[in-house]
Write a protein that holds these residues in place. Structure first.
Motif, mmCIF file in Angstrom:
data_model
loop_
_atom_site.group_PDB
_atom_site.id
_atom_site.type_symbol
_atom_site.label_atom_id
_atom_site.label_comp_id
_atom_site.label_asym_id
_atom_site.label_seq_id
_atom_site.Cartn_x
_atom_site.Cartn_y
_atom_site.Cartn_z
ATOM 1 N N LEU A 35 4.048 1.603 -0.984
ATOM 2 C CA LEU A 35 4.787 1.749 -2.251
ATOM 3 C C LEU A 35 4.377 0.581 -3.149
ATOM 4 C CD1 LEU A 35 6.879 3.287 -3.889
ATOM 5 C CD2 LEU A 35 8.669 2.057 -2.686
ATOM 6 N N PRO A 36 3.266 0.742 -3.847
ATOM 7 C CA PRO A 36 2.691 -0.402 -4.567
ATOM 8 C C PRO A 36 3.404 -0.745 -5.863
ATOM 9 C CG PRO A 36 1.315 1.548 -4.823
ATOM 10 C CD PRO A 36 2.449 1.948 -3.939
ATOM 11 N N ALA A 37 3.375 -2.024 -6.171
ATOM 12 C CA ALA A 37 3.801 -2.457 -7.508
ATOM 13 C C ALA A 37 2.664 -2.128 -8.469
ATOM 14 C CB ALA A 37 4.082 -3.947 -7.498
ATOM 15 N N GLU A 38 3.022 -1.963 -9.717
ATOM 16 C CA GLU A 38 1.990 -1.732 -10.735
ATOM 17 C C GLU A 38 2.021 -2.894 -11.706
ATOM 18 O OE1 GLU A 38 1.981 2.621 -12.010
ATOM 19 O OE2 GLU A 38 3.759 2.477 -10.733
ATOM 20 N N VAL A 82 0.852 -1.201 0.000
ATOM 21 C CA VAL A 82 0.000 0.000 0.000
ATOM 22 C C VAL A 82 0.889 1.253 0.000
ATOM 23 C CG1 VAL A 82 -1.672 1.346 1.342
ATOM 24 C CG2 VAL A 82 -1.931 -1.138 1.136
ATOM 25 N N ALA A 90 13.183 2.119 -12.406
ATOM 26 C CA ALA A 90 11.758 2.379 -12.618
ATOM 27 C C ALA A 90 11.448 3.870 -12.703
ATOM 28 C CB ALA A 90 10.948 1.740 -11.486
ATOM 29 N N TRP A 149 3.241 8.993 0.136
ATOM 30 C CA TRP A 149 3.282 7.541 0.016
ATOM 31 C C TRP A 149 2.173 7.153 -0.951
ATOM 32 C CZ3 TRP A 149 -1.253 5.076 1.429
ATOM 33 C CH2 TRP A 149 -2.156 5.843 2.192
ATOM 34 N N GLY A 150 2.151 5.887 -1.300
ATOM 35 C CA GLY A 150 1.067 5.400 -2.147
ATOM 36 C C GLY A 150 1.350 5.555 -3.632
ATOM 37 N N LEU A 151 0.386 5.101 -4.408
ATOM 38 C CA LEU A 151 0.581 5.039 -5.855
ATOM 39 C C LEU A 151 0.802 6.420 -6.475
ATOM 40 C CD1 LEU A 151 0.685 3.220 -8.314
ATOM 41 C CD2 LEU A 151 -1.797 3.466 -8.547
ATOM 42 N N ALA A 168 8.182 8.608 -10.349
ATOM 43 C CA ALA A 168 8.508 7.976 -11.632
ATOM 44 C C ALA A 168 9.007 8.998 -12.638
ATOM 45 C CB ALA A 168 7.287 7.246 -12.174
ATOM 46 N N LYS A 211 4.251 7.585 -5.742
ATOM 47 C CA LYS A 211 5.217 6.792 -6.501
ATOM 48 C C LYS A 211 5.235 7.252 -7.959
ATOM 49 C CE LYS A 211 6.146 2.230 -8.286
ATOM 50 N NZ LYS A 211 5.460 1.036 -8.789
ATOM 51 N N SER A 232 5.758 -2.138 -13.011
ATOM 52 C CA SER A 232 6.673 -1.295 -12.245
ATOM 53 C C SER A 232 6.793 -1.873 -10.833
ATOM 54 C CB SER A 232 6.131 0.137 -12.197
ATOM 55 O OG SER A 232 6.880 0.907 -11.290
ATOM 56 N N PRO A 233 8.013 -2.048 -10.349
ATOM 57 C CA PRO A 233 8.167 -2.678 -9.037
ATOM 58 C C PRO A 233 7.681 -1.782 -7.913
ATOM 59 C CG PRO A 233 10.268 -1.818 -9.803
ATOM 60 C CD PRO A 233 9.294 -1.625 -10.931
ATOM 61 N N GLY A 234 7.328 -2.421 -6.828
ATOM 62 C CA GLY A 234 6.973 -1.694 -5.612
ATOM 63 C C GLY A 234 7.923 -2.081 -4.500
#
Lengths: 281, 566
Positions: free
Chosen positions: A79-82, A77, A209, B402-404, B411, B407, A91-93
């Motif tokens: 740092l999530p993977a996609e 949650v 990434a 934090w979170g998607l 990116a 992230k 994309s790694p988490g």
């Protein structure tokens, strides 16, 4: 210091820590005030986390076999993977860059703090806590998992954190970050996630990434040497084989410079500000 | 153990003094007099101290990876150290990153080598000139030139067919310049100390250590060539007078970590130069105060109820932020490529006394700066000043870290990230003191002067406008978030004052302690004010100036007379 020593000493004779002892370790780490166990925090109405109740609980914490599953879900949650629709990793988490391993590194907290990465963990974090660290890690995970499960249950009518929907998990974590009692622990977990992802401790997949080239050499998980140089079309050069000077002379070498002057700013006269050498007057 | 001269620290003060004094002693005295340089960190280059415990660290950028690898979890493995204070279990109020290892700050600096503006030396506080009269830009210019020659300082160019491409500015600088242009300002190339005749991607993650113009490449090499004994891995605990008479010299108590188990080392010397950096030198003096009686007090002001030691610490007005540029600009920033700094905007200096510099910072630090959100900005009394960070109960969702979504912002770091900061005048609002039972130095920012606050506000607004002009946004700002002042340029703590004004400082204009002949402090600790540009060149030039006056005996007892007496 005294607290730290006492906890360290007791933990060498027992494999399990009680909740109270874990809190003492947390106190030694400078986390206690932020966990809400200081009197002034109570005065300010900060809610105590669930695992503090009852406060006189001295029963050893029994490691929860599902704790790791819960913590792994938490990492995903934060740092999530996609993944694409087929489930393939896009994309790694945190999990893919071994954040759990980083969290378990002995001395993670004091080392990260010494490097300025977890600035607000107390000075006492620099004190030696090696004898307690393994048990602390185990207990931390269990405590964290229990708290998340308790919060999930209240949100979902009984589901565990790992059983909650992604949206519910995110909401639980968001509330945790907003709760002064839980926030410090979540931030430590977050530290492990981002240290693993951006610090290339166990893998450079996180850096790749976000657009950086892979390390030229990652032997022993230590990045050695600079980014590999390449020619403009992208092929990586091997200094032992390729004639770098020839590529440079032809302007083919991606040597990290740009060779382009910006347009002048007509209204900005610097003649009275810097001299001909580039120093300020 | 006795040495004629002991120098503690190997940064821009200690390395210069070691080279200059070492060369003079070698030529005048041959092997009859000895000079010893002590450094608490390792020898990162691996060739100056054969007894160094540390392996050569090849990359500042991957010190974190080094430090977390099991074999590197040791206090000696890092090239940097971080010092800060925790106030009442609340926020660290000042965070200082400093170099360690042979070469000190040069192990982690960006090579920016600007001379201090002339007006810096004329600054006044309470109708007193902060800098002793002997210091002015004109007086330091010859010394600046010597340092520039030693460090191979050259000015970067935007585009110039006559210089090698590695002396050209980067894409990051071009993008920054475009942002400046859009708000009516100008960016110009910086003066940089360089070593390798190539662009090795230095500073980036995986930087080759050899790419940096560390002091190990010049001054320290010269010192060693002149016979200066260099000992890394030796941490000085404290110092004391060797006898009632100052001519007896001084005693240095240190811990030698080079032979496995730490070993106490006691060294007597005739002349002692403390050059462990603003924080390190001040801490050594603070720990040593009890060993000096009132007649020889290290801090003369303290005997009159007005202590100066550890006070007036400047962060050189450092204020860094990070943001992303928008998609409108076709160019990717590629901030990690090229030199970490190679341009700056001086457009705001005359009116506001700050400059802006774009730079590359490791993504790990950018993401981690959000960790300062651990602190609550509620307690202004603890922070000592106001903070514009979010208050308890405010919506933190506007600042996701934090979170998607967060992230996905990261990116874009590799392509669209632009980090910049201001260097400015501040009012030296920091303070160094001893914590943890006197064992560890702490730094705190006591308050923010109204003038500093106003200057930072303008600088912050200017940086925000640059991001917006580039179609992007500013999103990382730890000071506004929790009040933490972060600096890579600590100055002061044992600052200079005129010889006739011993109560106003710790050392005289020669760096010699007011009441302790033969005991010197020569590094950033004695710099009496912020200087508004990266200070390494100025610290080295001040050291050059002191070395010259000391060797020539100009205005003081000459080095030779000092060494031949006693």
């Amino acid at each position: 210091m005294r607290v730290c020593s006492r906890v360290s000493s007791s933990s060498t004779t027992r494999s399990k820590l009680t909740r109270r002892e874990v809190l003492e370790v947390l106190a030694a780490l400078g986390l206690a005030p932020m966990l809400g166990c200081a009197e002034e925090d109570d005065d300010r109405g900060i809610r105590r986390p669930g695992w503090l109740d009852p406060p006189d609980d001295t029963a050893p914490i029994v490691p929860d076999v599902d704790a790791d599953r819960t913590v792994r879900a938490l990492l995903d949650v934060i740092l999530p993977a996609e993944r694409d629709e087929g489930g393939a990793l896009r994309s790694p988490g945190a999990l893919e860059v071994s954040a759990l391993e980083v969290l378990a590194i002995r001395d993670f907290v004091p080392t990260a703090r010494a490097l300025g990465l977890v600035r607000d963990v107390g000075l006492a974090a620099s004190l030696p806590i090696e004898p307690a660290s393994e048990a602390f890690d185990e207990a931390l995970r269990t405590l964290l998992a229990r708290e998340l499960d308790a919060r999930a249950a209240s949100h979902t009518g009984g589901l565990l954190f790992v059983e909650a929907s992604p949206a519910e998990r995110e909401r639980i974590v968001a509330e945790g970050f907003d709760d002064p009692a839980l926030r410090p622990l979540l931030l430590l977990v977050r530290a492990a996630c981002f240290v693993a992802f951006l610090g290339a401790v166990r893998s450079d997949a996180g850096l790749v990434a976000i657009g950086f080239p892979p390390f030229e050499d990652f032997e022993d998980r230590l990045a050695c040497s600079g980014y590999p140089r390449s020619i403009r079309e992208g092929r990586r050069l091997d200094p032992a084989v390729d004639d770098l000077a020839a590529y440079q002379a032809r302007g083919d070498l991606d040597d990290y410079t740009y060779a382009r002057a910006p347009a002048p700013t007509e209204s900005d006269d610097l003649s009275m500000v810097i001299d001909e050498h580039g120093d300020l007057y | 153990m006795f040495r004629d001269v002991v120098i503690v620290g190997s940064g821009f003060g200690g390395a210069v003094i070691a080279a200059r004094l070492g060369r003079h002693v070698a030529s005048r005295w041959g092997g009859a007099k000895s000079v010893l340089l002590l450094e608490r960190g390792d020898d990162p280059g691996g060739d100056l101290d054969p007894r160094s415990r540390g392996g050569a660290l090849n990359a500042q950028g991957n010190r974190f990876a080094h430090s977390l690898a099991p074999s590197y979890v040791t206090r000696w493995a890092s090239l940097t150290t971080d010092t800060e204070a925790i106030e009442r279990g609340s926020a660290p109020t000042m965070s200082v990153i400093a170099g360690r290892g042979l070469g000190g700050g040069s192990n982690v600096y960006c090579g920016v080598s600007l001379r201090a503006p002339a007006s810096i030396f004329d600054q006044q506080r309470e109708r007193r000139r902060l800098w002793p009269a002997v210091y002015s830009r004109a007086a330091l210019d010859p010394h600046y030139a010597r340092v520039e020659s030693m460090l191979r300082v050259h000015r970067m160019q935007w585009t110039d067919a006559t210089v090698p491409r590695w002396q050209l500015a980067t894409k990051r600088d071009f993008v920054f310049a475009e942002g400046c242009r859009r708000i009516g300002a100008t960016a110009v190339p910086l003066k940089i100390a360089d070593h390798a005749d190539a662009n090795e991607g230095w500073w980036t993650q995986g930087q080759r250590f050899e790419g940096r113009q560390s002091l190990a490449k010049n001054y320290l090499r010269e010192a060693r060539g002149a016979g200066v004994e260099i000992a890394s891995g030796v941490e000085v605990e404290d110092i004391a007078p060797a006898g009632a008479d100052p001519s007896a010299g001084y005693v240095v108590r240190a811990v030698d970590h080079r032979d496995g188990a730490p070993r106490e080392l006691v060294i007597e010397c005739r002349m002692l130069v403390i050059a462990a950096g603003a924080i390190g030198s001040t801490a050594i003096l603070l720990r040593s105060e009890p060993a000096f009686d009132e007649a020889r007090a290290l801090d003369p002001g303290a005997t009159e109820g007005a202590p100066r030691l550890g006070r007036h610490v400047s962060g050189n007005g450092d204020y860094g932020v990070t943001g992303l540029i928008g998609d409108e600009l076709e160019e990717d920033v590629e901030g990690h490529k090229g030199k970490p700094m190679s341009s700056f905007s001086p457009s705001f200096w005359r009116e506001h006394r700050f400059v802006l510099i774009p730079f590359y910072a490791e993504p790990i630090y950018l993401a981690m700066s959000q960790f300062s959100t651990l602190a609550s900005p509620d307690d202004e009394a603890a922070l000592g000043r106001r903070s514009t960070g979010p208050r308890r109960g405010e919506d933190r969702s506007a600042l996701p870290d934090w979170g998607l979504a967060y992230k996905q912002r990261l990116a874009r770091f590799g392509s669209r990230m632009l980090t910049m900061g201001c260097l400015a005048l501040d009012a030296s609002e920091g303070e160094i003191r001893l914590g943890d039972g006197g064992r560890r130095e702490e730094v705190r920012w006591t308050r923010t002067d109204d003038e500093t606050e106003a200057r930072w506000s303008i600088a912050l607004d200017t940086m925000r406008r640059i991001y917006e002009a580039l179609g992007g946004e500013l999103f990382l700002d730890s000071y506004r978030r929790d009040g933490t002042v972060s600096t890579a340029h600590p100055l002061g703590g044992a600052r200079m004052s005129e010889a006739e004004e011993p109560l106003a400082g710790i050392v005289d204009p020669l760096g010699e302690c007011h009441r302790n002949p033969g005991l010197f402090v020569i590094d950033g600790a004695i710099v009496p004010s912020a200087i508004g540009v990266n200070p390494s060149l100025t610290i080295a030039a001040v050291a050059e100036s002191i070395a010259e006056r000391l060797i020539a005996g100009r205005g003081t007892t000459s080095l030779d007379d000092r060494l031949s007496s006693g």
